[in-house]
Design an enzyme around this catalytic site. Structure first.
Site, PDB file in Angstrom:
ATOM      1  CE  LYS A 235     -17.503  76.269  -6.945  1.00  0.00           C
ATOM      2  NZ  LYS A 235     -18.251  75.615  -8.009  1.00  0.00           N
TER       3      LYS A 235
ATOM      4  CB  ALA B  78     -24.528  76.499  -8.546  1.00  0.00           C
TER       5      ALA B  78
END
Lengths: 285, 254
Positions: free
Chosen positions: B93, B181
């Site tokens: 990631k 997020a």
């Protein structure tokens, strides 16, 4: 800090319950405990953190700007509201340990730096992270702290600053000396403090009060706390050895309770609350 | 279930491993939610995080290491190489932070790092914005997954730009998309799944909940509901009321 109520915000239940007796124990055996409570504050934009902390902890009352100023006059105007935990206390860990050592010596307890030649009846292994050779589920959680001298500021009690990224506590040690702590990093590295950690701790302290900008940095410290997966301590027995370990960030808060359980087990055979494995290391709880 | 770089994962919930009260609570959250992927950071723990990484591997979930905390191409590339060594996975990631206060990604550095890592054989999961051009360039650079933010990391604000996220879904129908997020509530996660996103990645909303284990389960249920709703082809919203039972013949004017 002997902050069983504040630690109860995230710690498992025994920390708050067993930590409640720590201040009285240290006062009795080492003295120097100051029972002035803890003040918890946030900067204006992190106000939601204060509400969350209040919901998840007990034993506090909300204080407004005036209340903060009356508790800590030098913090007047620095925060609009806060939480006051009246039951909490603080002490100087180094002074307390030295006093304890002297009192033990007075009672005839001798300290050795090497293993004794004669095999003792019982061995209590409290080596912290070094005992990982026997306790494979023990891990290190890195903590970093600073000691400052700031002549322009006087505090009577530990102040916690809640922040989503950089939570901080400041403990007054007297004579203008303050301890700032402490980072929590999932790492067992014991080396020196990092620039990032110092920057974070100091910028949080500076945000709490600009007087810290002129403080002297007396000391930096870094080490790894020994912790088990639930961050609670353990007593484990293997033959004639008792392991007492995993006090995590609650050394002074839980050591009296853990030592009491250890003594009860050795003297009276009482099974300790923190014993999860029996003689052969078999999991029993 | 979502397929990333040819690997099908067991759940559309991807869960971070930071900020939990303890590793035991972390493990409880993974058990209660059945999360399909565990993300883990390496940057700050470097040089001593082996015990914690072993705990994460012990969760029995596919691990997606991240480059959280990196602010430059070089840092991110180095951290990715370290992650490949530590976890034995090509998955990374990719986070390259460009703004200290909002933690917005530096999309220029992100693109460069994505290109370098893709050419080096990594399967890159880029943390990006919902910008169509940036996302197009990331795909050109070799990314086969896109991870646009819902809102700034740790803010819990939910999906700040639903139009932009919908538009992204429409423009990249074949690319697995993950909202990464900003998720604060299970309803935010359900909303992303209803829009047709393939998965949702979150951390703070679970780790900082009063009961992380229960909250992880709530997110798993919401994500399952959102996915089921998406597959069931939701009705279009409209301004005018439409009675579900006929009113003709009823004494509705009396």
């Amino acid at each position: 800090m002997l902050a069983h109520r504040c630690e109860g915000e995230t710690a498992e239940e025994p920390v708050e319950r067993l930590g409640a007796a720590a201040a009285a124990w240290w006062e009795r055996h080492a003295g120097g405990v100051q029972r002035n409570g803890t003040l918890v504050l946030t900067l204006a934009r992190d106000r939601a953190e204060l509400d969350r902390f209040a919901r998840r902890s007990r034993g506090h009352r909300v204080v407004d700007a005036e209340g903060i100023a009356s508790l800590e006059p030098d913090l007047a105007g620095r925060a609009g509201s806060g939480l006051f935990f009246a039951e909490e206390a603080h002490l100087s860990p180094r002074v307390a340990l030295e006093t304890l050592r002297l009192r033990l010596a007075d009672r005839g307890v001798r300290l050795h730096r090497e293993a004794p030649a004669a095999r003792p009846e019982w061995t209590v292994d409290a080596r912290g992270l070094a005992a990982r050779d026997c306790l494979p589920d023990l891990r290190g959680v890195r903590g970093e702290m600073l000691v400052l001298r700031c002549a322009d500021l006087a505090l009577s009690r530990p102040v916690r600053l809640l922040h989503p990224r950089i939570p901080l506590y400041i403990v007054p040690r007297g004579n203008g000396v303050f301890m700032l702590g402490a980072t929590m990093v999932e790492s067992d590295r014991r080396g020196k403090v990092t620039v990032r950690s110092v920057l974070e701790l100091l910028s949080a302290a500076y945000a709490l009060h600009p007087a810290f900008g002129e403080a002297e940095i007396l000391e930096t410290g870094a080490d790894a706390r020994p912790a088990f997966p639930d961050n609670l301590p353990r007593l484990r027995r293997r033959g004639r050895t008792l392991f007492a370990n995993g006090l995590y960030r609650h050394g002074f808060l839980l050591a009296p309770a853990l030592a009491g359980m250890l003594a009860d087990h050795l003297e009276r055979g009482i099974r300790p609350e923190f014993m999860d494995q029996d003689i052969d290391g078999e999991v029993t709880a | 279930m979502p397929v990333f770089y040819g690997v099908e994962v067991g759940s559309a919930l991807m869960l971070g491993t930071a900020q939990y009260p303890s590793p035991a609570t972390l493990a409880g959250a993974f058990r209660s939610s059945g999360a399909g992927v565990a993300t883990v950071s390496l940057r700050r723990e470097a040089g001593g995080g082996q015990d914690f990484w072993a705990l994460v591997e012990g969760l029995g979930t596919r691990v997606l290491p991240n480059t959280a905390g990196c602010h430059s191409v070089k840092e991110a590339v180095t951290t990715a190489h370290m992650a490949r060594e530590v976890f034995g996975t090509r998955w990374i990631k990719l986070e390259v932070i460009g703004h200290a206060d909002t933690l917005q990604p530096d999309v220029v550095a992100l693109l460069e790092a994505a290109r370098i890592l893709s050419e080096d054989g990594f399967d890159v999961f880029p943390y990006c914005t919902e910008d169509l051009t940036v996302c197009g360039r990331l795909v050109d650079a070799g990314c086969r997954v896109l991870m646009p933010w819902g809102a700034p990391i740790g803010s819990g604000l939910g999906l700040n730009n639903p139009y932009g996220l919908r538009s992204l879904r429409a423009h990249f129908p074949e690319v697995p998309l993950v909202v990464d997020a900003g998720i604060g509530l299970p309803s935010h996660a359900a909303q992303a799944m209803e829009m047709g996103f393939d998965a949702v990645l979150l951390n703070t909303a679970v780790a900082k909940a009063g009961d992380p284990v229960a909250m992880a389960r709530a997110f798993a249920l919401a994500i399952e509901a959102g996915r089921a709703a998406c597959l069931a082809d939701p009705m279009p919203a409209r301004d005018m009321a439409a009675p579900s039972t006929p009113v003709i013949g009823k004494a509705f004017l009396s």
